[in-house]
Motif scaffolding. Sequence first.
Motif, PDB file in Angstrom:
ATOM      1  N   GLY A 114     -30.442 -19.111 -43.845  1.00 34.10           N
ATOM      2  CA  GLY A 114     -29.012 -19.354 -44.015  1.00 34.10           C
ATOM      3  C   GLY A 114     -28.653 -20.800 -44.261  1.00 34.10           C
ATOM      4  O   GLY A 114     -27.474 -21.156 -44.255  1.00 34.10           O
ATOM      5  N   ALA A 115     -29.660 -21.661 -44.520  1.00 30.50           N
ATOM      6  CA  ALA A 115     -29.415 -23.103 -44.621  1.00 30.50           C
ATOM      7  C   ALA A 115     -28.395 -23.452 -45.693  1.00 30.50           C
ATOM      8  O   ALA A 115     -27.528 -24.316 -45.475  1.00 30.50           O
ATOM      9  CB  ALA A 115     -30.734 -23.832 -44.896  1.00 30.50           C
ATOM     10  N   THR A 116     -28.467 -22.820 -46.857  1.00 32.34           N
ATOM     11  CA  THR A 116     -27.565 -23.188 -47.953  1.00 32.34           C
ATOM     12  C   THR A 116     -26.112 -22.996 -47.555  1.00 32.34           C
ATOM     13  O   THR A 116     -25.268 -23.883 -47.774  1.00 32.34           O
ATOM     14  CB  THR A 116     -27.878 -22.371 -49.215  1.00 32.34           C
ATOM     15  N   ARG A 117     -25.789 -21.877 -46.974  1.00 36.13           N
ATOM     16  CA  ARG A 117     -24.400 -21.630 -46.565  1.00 36.13           C
ATOM     17  C   ARG A 117     -23.977 -22.587 -45.456  1.00 36.13           C
ATOM     18  O   ARG A 117     -22.839 -23.070 -45.435  1.00 36.13           O
ATOM     19  CB  ARG A 117     -24.237 -20.178 -46.103  1.00 36.13           C
ATOM     20  N   ILE A 118     -24.880 -22.850 -44.522  1.00 40.70           N
ATOM     21  CA  ILE A 118     -24.562 -23.792 -43.442  1.00 40.70           C
ATOM     22  C   ILE A 118     -24.243 -25.164 -44.021  1.00 40.70           C
ATOM     23  O   ILE A 118     -23.247 -25.814 -43.645  1.00 40.70           O
ATOM     24  CB  ILE A 118     -25.723 -23.882 -42.444  1.00 40.70           C
ATOM     25  N   PHE A 119     -25.063 -25.642 -44.948  1.00 43.21           N
ATOM     26  CA  PHE A 119     -24.839 -26.955 -45.543  1.00 43.21           C
ATOM     27  C   PHE A 119     -23.544 -26.997 -46.344  1.00 43.21           C
ATOM     28  O   PHE A 119     -22.809 -27.985 -46.297  1.00 43.21           O
ATOM     29  CB  PHE A 119     -26.016 -27.332 -46.442  1.00 43.21           C
ATOM     30  N   ALA A 120     -23.271 -25.941 -47.101  1.00 42.75           N
ATOM     31  CA  ALA A 120     -22.046 -25.924 -47.902  1.00 42.75           C
ATOM     32  C   ALA A 120     -20.808 -25.974 -47.007  1.00 42.75           C
ATOM     33  O   ALA A 120     -19.862 -26.721 -47.278  1.00 42.75           O
ATOM     34  CB  ALA A 120     -22.024 -24.675 -48.786  1.00 42.75           C
ATOM     35  N   ALA A 121     -20.824 -25.193 -45.933  1.00 40.23           N
ATOM     36  CA  ALA A 121     -19.693 -25.208 -45.006  1.00 40.23           C
ATOM     37  C   ALA A 121     -19.558 -26.566 -44.328  1.00 40.23           C
ATOM     38  O   ALA A 121     -18.446 -27.083 -44.140  1.00 40.23           O
ATOM     39  CB  ALA A 121     -19.859 -24.099 -43.965  1.00 40.23           C
ATOM     40  N   ALA A 122     -20.683 -27.166 -43.951  1.00 37.82           N
ATOM     41  CA  ALA A 122     -20.651 -28.482 -43.307  1.00 37.82           C
ATOM     42  C   ALA A 122     -20.108 -29.536 -44.255  1.00 37.82           C
ATOM     43  O   ALA A 122     -19.327 -30.406 -43.861  1.00 37.82           O
ATOM     44  CB  ALA A 122     -22.061 -28.866 -42.846  1.00 37.82           C
ATOM     45  N   ALA A 123     -20.511 -29.490 -45.522  1.00 36.09           N
ATOM     46  CA  ALA A 123     -20.037 -30.466 -46.499  1.00 36.09           C
ATOM     47  C   ALA A 123     -18.520 -30.426 -46.616  1.00 36.09           C
ATOM     48  O   ALA A 123     -17.850 -31.474 -46.601  1.00 36.09           O
ATOM     49  CB  ALA A 123     -20.688 -30.207 -47.860  1.00 36.09           C
ATOM     50  N   GLY A 124     -17.968 -29.223 -46.735  1.00 32.24           N
ATOM     51  CA  GLY A 124     -16.518 -29.107 -46.832  1.00 32.24           C
ATOM     52  C   GLY A 124     -15.804 -29.580 -45.581  1.00 32.24           C
ATOM     53  O   GLY A 124     -14.758 -30.225 -45.657  1.00 32.24           O
ATOM     54  N   LYS A 125     -16.373 -29.289 -44.434  1.00 34.12           N
ATOM     55  CA  LYS A 125     -15.740 -29.661 -43.159  1.00 34.12           C
ATOM     56  C   LYS A 125     -15.834 -31.159 -42.890  1.00 34.12           C
ATOM     57  O   LYS A 125     -14.883 -31.784 -42.420  1.00 34.12           O
ATOM     58  CB  LYS A 125     -16.400 -28.886 -42.019  1.00 34.12           C
ATOM     59  N   LEU A 126     -16.984 -31.741 -43.203  1.00 33.07           N
ATOM     60  CA  LEU A 126     -17.237 -33.145 -42.865  1.00 33.07           C
ATOM     61  C   LEU A 126     -16.869 -34.105 -43.987  1.00 33.07           C
ATOM     62  O   LEU A 126     -16.938 -35.314 -43.811  1.00 33.07           O
ATOM     63  CB  LEU A 126     -18.718 -33.334 -42.512  1.00 33.07           C
ATOM     64  N   ARG A 127     -16.548 -33.580 -45.156  1.00 32.57           N
ATOM     65  CA  ARG A 127     -16.194 -34.393 -46.333  1.00 32.57           C
ATOM     66  C   ARG A 127     -17.373 -35.254 -46.794  1.00 32.57           C
ATOM     67  O   ARG A 127     -17.259 -36.444 -46.986  1.00 32.57           O
ATOM     68  CB  ARG A 127     -14.970 -35.270 -46.067  1.00 32.57           C
ATOM     69  N   ILE A 128     -18.509 -34.591 -46.972  1.00 31.22           N
ATOM     70  CA  ILE A 128     -19.688 -35.250 -47.530  1.00 31.22           C
ATOM     71  C   ILE A 128     -20.238 -34.377 -48.652  1.00 31.22           C
ATOM     72  O   ILE A 128     -20.139 -33.158 -48.598  1.00 31.22           O
ATOM     73  CB  ILE A 128     -20.783 -35.507 -46.468  1.00 31.22           C
ATOM     74  N   PRO A 129     -20.821 -34.962 -49.696  1.00 32.44           N
ATOM     75  CA  PRO A 129     -21.327 -34.139 -50.798  1.00 32.44           C
ATOM     76  C   PRO A 129     -22.586 -33.368 -50.429  1.00 32.44           C
ATOM     77  O   PRO A 129     -23.409 -33.844 -49.651  1.00 32.44           O
ATOM     78  CB  PRO A 129     -21.609 -35.162 -51.903  1.00 32.44           C
ATOM     79  N   TYR A 130     -22.715 -32.201 -51.005  1.00 26.10           N
ATOM     80  CA  TYR A 130     -23.919 -31.380 -50.851  1.00 26.10           C
ATOM     81  C   TYR A 130     -24.369 -30.932 -52.226  1.00 26.10           C
ATOM     82  O   TYR A 130     -23.614 -30.281 -52.955  1.00 26.10           O
ATOM     83  CB  TYR A 130     -23.640 -30.170 -49.965  1.00 26.10           C
ATOM     84  N   ILE A 131     -25.609 -31.287 -52.601  1.00 25.85           N
ATOM     85  CA  ILE A 131     -26.174 -30.856 -53.868  1.00 25.85           C
ATOM     86  C   ILE A 131     -26.976 -29.573 -53.618  1.00 25.85           C
ATOM     87  O   ILE A 131     -28.106 -29.619 -53.144  1.00 25.85           O
ATOM     88  CB  ILE A 131     -27.106 -31.927 -54.476  1.00 25.85           C
ATOM     89  N   ALA A 132     -26.377 -28.445 -53.927  1.00 27.44           N
ATOM     90  CA  ALA A 132     -27.096 -27.178 -53.758  1.00 27.44           C
ATOM     91  C   ALA A 132     -28.074 -27.009 -54.913  1.00 27.44           C
ATOM     92  O   ALA A 132     -27.773 -27.337 -56.059  1.00 27.44           O
ATOM     93  CB  ALA A 132     -26.108 -26.019 -53.731  1.00 27.44           C
ATOM     94  N   GLY A 133     -29.265 -26.500 -54.616  1.00 24.87           N
ATOM     95  CA  GLY A 133     -30.313 -26.393 -55.614  1.00 24.87           C
ATOM     96  C   GLY A 133     -30.236 -25.126 -56.438  1.00 24.87           C
ATOM     97  O   GLY A 133     -29.663 -24.117 -56.019  1.00 24.87           O
ATOM     98  N   THR A 134     -30.838 -25.180 -57.617  1.00 25.56           N
ATOM     99  CA  THR A 134     -31.009 -23.978 -58.426  1.00 25.56           C
ATOM    100  C   THR A 134     -31.723 -22.897 -57.620  1.00 25.56           C
ATOM    101  O   THR A 134     -31.407 -21.713 -57.730  1.00 25.56           O
ATOM    102  CB  THR A 134     -31.830 -24.306 -59.690  1.00 25.56           C
TER     103      THR A 134
END
Length: 413
Positions: A114-134
């Motif tokens: 579930g790492a990708t979803r966790i990171f995406a949610a964290a990025a939006g909440k913390l206001r930091i960029p997240y580069i999701a991979g192909t």
Amino acid sequence: MGNLGRSFSPHAQAWGAGSGTGPEARLRRRLSTLDDIERRARRRIPRFAFDFLEGGTGNDLNTLRNRQALDAVQLVPRYGMPAPVRTEVELFGINCAMPIGISPVGVDGIVWPGATRIFAAAAGKLRIPYIAGTLATASIEEVAELAGPYGWFQLYGLPADDHSVTFDLVRRAGAAGVHVLAATLDAPVRSKRPRDLRNGLVVPFRPTAKTIFDVASSPLWLLALARAGTPAFRNMERYVEKPATLAKTAGFVQSQIKGTFSWDSVKRIRDAWSGALVVKGVLHPADAEQAIAVGVDGILVSNHGGRQLDAAPAAIDVLPAIAATVGTRATVLFDSGIRSGLDVARAITLGARGTFAGRAFLLGLGALGERGAGYVAGLLKEELETAMGQLGAPSLDALPQLTFRHRDAFDFT
């Protein structure tokens, strides 16, 4: 997802002070550095997952070189001008809380389901960029919905049929509202990663008795797997024959993804993409010039975290020359080896506008589960603010004005 930002406090000094007797204070004292987090993660995730995350290519020389080179950069503090420290930075028109983002790691769900979803949610909440991979374990569309304007997308090349899938991924990213597209240059061929080979972590995956024992010995990882489901290449599923089983998708990935792009292909991506375009994996000023010539907006200086070429230079050692070449014509970014807020300060001083870390954030998930992304972000921010305060740099713009020693910097002249 409710605890993602719990340890990311705007009051960084309180975060790092270690005061109090509650569970949060005790946790901060036990996990006060990324080394502490790494030791805890090693105990909680399967051995093959830890090796996948920590390992590089060949003999791991490039990962070690990244660390040694960052440690060798010395910064000279200035005193007498105390001021509140501000870490905010604008990247491609979006205000970020700090110059630290989350790098892409392919099949990140191996390390923590579930790492990708966790990171995406964290990025939006913390206001930091997240580069999701192909090869992330959630789709472009899911990432964009969770991360909002902080969602970026790393693009690999799929050259078959004149890059038809490549450009469909570009189209999907635009339709989903992805803010920045990062075309990857530094994976022209597959690298040899001995740790993964020894663990049988190849496509198709063939579990062994040792693998099964590792999984059985990691109950918290198993629980996360039960909740998130088996890691899969979600972005690729629509391009294989239905039903899109994991085996079919993995076979498609193995045969079709070639990683890099020609400069002509980058130009075509530029023409097809209306948002900000970054090229990831630049290590030579001449390549930065080529990228600017075809119209990119950002240069991400990176050696793929030491996972591609064991003889490659440390990314920090080529950063100043690339930054000097680029000047104000594009935004210079940096990853490969970031393990502390002090490392971030070093990279900003040497010419980067923002930095990214992949292993650090995945180690956070391994150590603390879903809340690990917010915890690592808080740790890095606190360390960055401390470093800036010690250096007499009240803002990120003040860091490049510092005197520094960087003996191993490359001179491309």
